[in-house]
Design an enzyme around this catalytic site. Structure first.
Site, mmCIF file in Angstrom:
data_model
loop_
_atom_site.group_PDB
_atom_site.id
_atom_site.type_symbol
_atom_site.label_atom_id
_atom_site.label_comp_id
_atom_site.label_asym_id
_atom_site.label_seq_id
_atom_site.Cartn_x
_atom_site.Cartn_y
_atom_site.Cartn_z
ATOM 1 N N ASN A 14 19.280 20.164 11.931
ATOM 2 C CA ASN A 14 19.091 19.454 10.665
ATOM 3 C C ASN A 14 20.318 19.603 9.767
ATOM 4 O OD1 ASN A 14 16.527 18.083 10.020
ATOM 5 N ND2 ASN A 14 15.634 19.987 10.755
ATOM 6 N N GLU A 49 8.409 22.033 13.514
ATOM 7 C CA GLU A 49 8.987 21.692 14.835
ATOM 8 C C GLU A 49 8.259 22.458 15.927
ATOM 9 O OE1 GLU A 49 10.069 25.100 13.759
ATOM 10 O OE2 GLU A 49 11.794 24.806 15.078
ATOM 11 N N ASP A 98 8.256 25.413 20.529
ATOM 12 C CA ASP A 98 9.021 25.252 19.302
ATOM 13 C C ASP A 98 10.454 24.851 19.676
ATOM 14 O OD1 ASP A 98 9.138 26.671 16.219
ATOM 15 O OD2 ASP A 98 11.018 26.624 17.343
HETATM 16 P P1 GH3 Z 1 14.344 29.006 16.439
HETATM 17 O O1 GH3 Z 1 15.183 28.657 17.622
HETATM 18 O O2 GH3 Z 1 14.181 30.480 16.288
HETATM 19 O O3 GH3 Z 1 13.038 28.270 16.451
HETATM 20 O O4 GH3 Z 1 15.161 28.537 15.146
HETATM 21 P P2 GH3 Z 1 14.926 27.251 14.254
HETATM 22 O O5 GH3 Z 1 16.187 26.971 13.508
HETATM 23 O O6 GH3 Z 1 14.416 26.141 15.073
HETATM 24 O O7 GH3 Z 1 13.743 27.744 13.327
HETATM 25 P P3 GH3 Z 1 13.571 27.765 11.773
HETATM 26 O O8 GH3 Z 1 12.117 28.094 11.555
HETATM 27 O O9 GH3 Z 1 14.583 28.647 11.124
HETATM 28 O O10 GH3 Z 1 13.841 26.286 11.297
HETATM 29 C C1 GH3 Z 1 12.977 25.232 11.561
HETATM 30 C C2 GH3 Z 1 13.567 23.971 10.984
HETATM 31 O O11 GH3 Z 1 12.757 22.837 11.295
HETATM 32 C C3 GH3 Z 1 13.669 24.049 9.489
HETATM 33 C C4 GH3 Z 1 13.116 22.720 9.025
HETATM 34 O O12 GH3 Z 1 13.994 22.086 8.136
HETATM 35 C C5 GH3 Z 1 12.979 21.889 10.277
HETATM 36 N N1 GH3 Z 1 11.859 20.971 10.195
HETATM 37 C C6 GH3 Z 1 10.531 21.273 10.137
HETATM 38 N N2 GH3 Z 1 9.810 20.129 10.019
HETATM 39 C C7 GH3 Z 1 10.699 19.091 10.020
HETATM 40 C C8 GH3 Z 1 10.571 17.664 9.915
HETATM 41 O O13 GH3 Z 1 9.470 17.102 9.798
HETATM 42 N N3 GH3 Z 1 11.696 16.917 9.961
HETATM 43 C C9 GH3 Z 1 12.917 17.512 10.090
HETATM 44 N N4 GH3 Z 1 13.998 16.723 10.139
HETATM 45 N N5 GH3 Z 1 13.065 18.846 10.155
HETATM 46 C C10 GH3 Z 1 11.990 19.627 10.126
HETATM 47 MG MG MG Z 2 12.547 26.372 16.030
#
Ligand code: GH3
Ligand code: MG
Length: 320
Positions: A185, A221, A177
């Site tokens: 983002n 992600e 991850d």
């Molecule tokens: P951690 O280090 O604990 O994994 O924190 P994190 O911020 O990576 O985890 P969190 O689950 O809080 O956030 C994941 C983010 O990934 C939120 C979401 O907007 C972003 N995301 C998920 N799928 C996509 C995508 O297809 N495109 C984009 N640009 N962002 C995405």
């Molecule tokens: Mg993450």
């Protein structure tokens, strides 16, 4: 008729006991298709399995095995189930036609037939098959990263679990991850987030050299790799290579709250020799738990476990 995107002709298999019928159909179709023929059911089934034709023209009244039985056998076998079958027969009763279609044939043409109609129907059914194959493929691929998706992962894990269980060989998975991706983002924008995901996805494929290794976009992600016949030490090495590949991209991330101002990933690697003690889901849960441990250990690192086939596996860790 040519294969989409290639210069090769499609292949039509004719299964008919009458040499005159075969000759007639082959004459009509040979300029547009590669023609394979069989004059009995059993050899016809063998040709269908080995040659994988794009369509089968199947007679009903044949000695030994009739067309209905051939159709039933073809539909019962994974290797031939999806090949469209058209019955082509002198039997013109509604009852016969209904029976043929209920066995899974796509069409039913009665003899004597008109050549342009047969050609048009064959063309339509080959095109329909091509389109449904394409849709099925697209349904298993993630549009952003072009990696196979979670649905495909479930299929592959099930298949590899069965294979490894039969051969009693180790099966490893790596769940990973992107770290602090929400902040990425939030600060760089969603489009930059998408482009980052695509670059990370590409770099994750680089350490995987064996044809049986595969990596999937599991969700947002999160990614997951399936590594058949891979022991725990190799899985840990591959996970570490993935971590360093992503670090080497040097995608700036000034909001990670860490001393490492670049995009990084955390990984959990789990290995098992499948048995009745565990399910595929246990393996996924173990990798998920290790990923969580890697996050808690400061991120940008790998945690791993060799799941016990006898009590108590040894947890292993690496990375920085
Ligand atoms: P951690 O280090 O604990 O994994 O924190 P994190 O911020 O990576 O985890 P969190 O689950 O809080 O956030 C994941 C983010 O990934 C939120 C979401 O907007 C972003 N995301 C998920 N799928 C996509 C995508 O297809 N495109 C984009 N640009 N962002 C995405
Ligand atoms: Mg993450």
């Amino acid at each position: 008729m040519l294969n989409e995107g290639s210069k090769q002709k499609h292949t039509v298999l004719i299964i008919d006991d009458s040499p005159i019928n075969i000759e007639h159909l082959a004459q009509v179709l040979k300029t547009d298709y590669n023609i394979k023929v069989a004059n009995k059911g059993e050899p016809g089934i063998e040709v269908a399995k080995s040659q994988q034709p794009d369509l089968i023209l199947l007679d009903i009244v044949m000695p030994d095995m009739d067309g209905y039985a051939v159709c039933r056998r073809l539909k019962a076998d994974d290797k031939t189930r999806n090949i469209p079958i058209i019955f082509i027969t002198t039997k013109s009763d509604t009852e016969d036609e209904t029976r043929g279609l209920s066995l899974g044939a796509v069409d039913y043409i009665t003899k004597p037939f008109r050549t342009p109609i047969v050609k048009a129907r064959i063309k339509t059914h080959i095109k329909l098959k091509h389109n449904s194959d394409l849709l099925e493929k697209l349904a298993l691929i993630d549009a952003l990263t072009n990696l196979p998706n979670r649905r495909r992962f479930e299929q592959i894990l099930k298949r590899e679990w069965g294979r490894s269980r039969r051969s009693q060989s180790p099966l490893s998975i790596i769940m990973l991850d992107i770290d602090h991706f929400k902040e990425f983002n939030d600060h760089y924008g969603h489009l930059a987030g998408d482009s980052c995901l695509t670059r990370v996805a590409q770099s994750l494929t680089l350490p995987l050299k064996r044809p049986a290794d595969s990596i999937f976009r599991y969700g947002g992600e999160e990614f997951i790799a399936v590594l058949p016949e891979t022991d725990h030490a190799i899985a840990m090495t591959l996970a570490e290579k993935m971590r360093s590949q992503v670090a080497r991209l040097l995608i700036p991330h000034a909001y990670t709250h860490t001393s490492h101002p670049y995009i990084s990933i955390s990984l959990g690697a789990a290995t098992v020799i499948p048995s009745s003690r565990h399910s595929p889901n246990d393996l996924v849960e173990a990798a998920d738990q290790l990923l969580y441990n890697a996050k808690n250990a400061g991120r940008n690192c790998v945690k791993g476990i060799l799941m016990p086939s006898t009590p108590l596996g040894e947890p292993v860790s690496s990375g920085d």
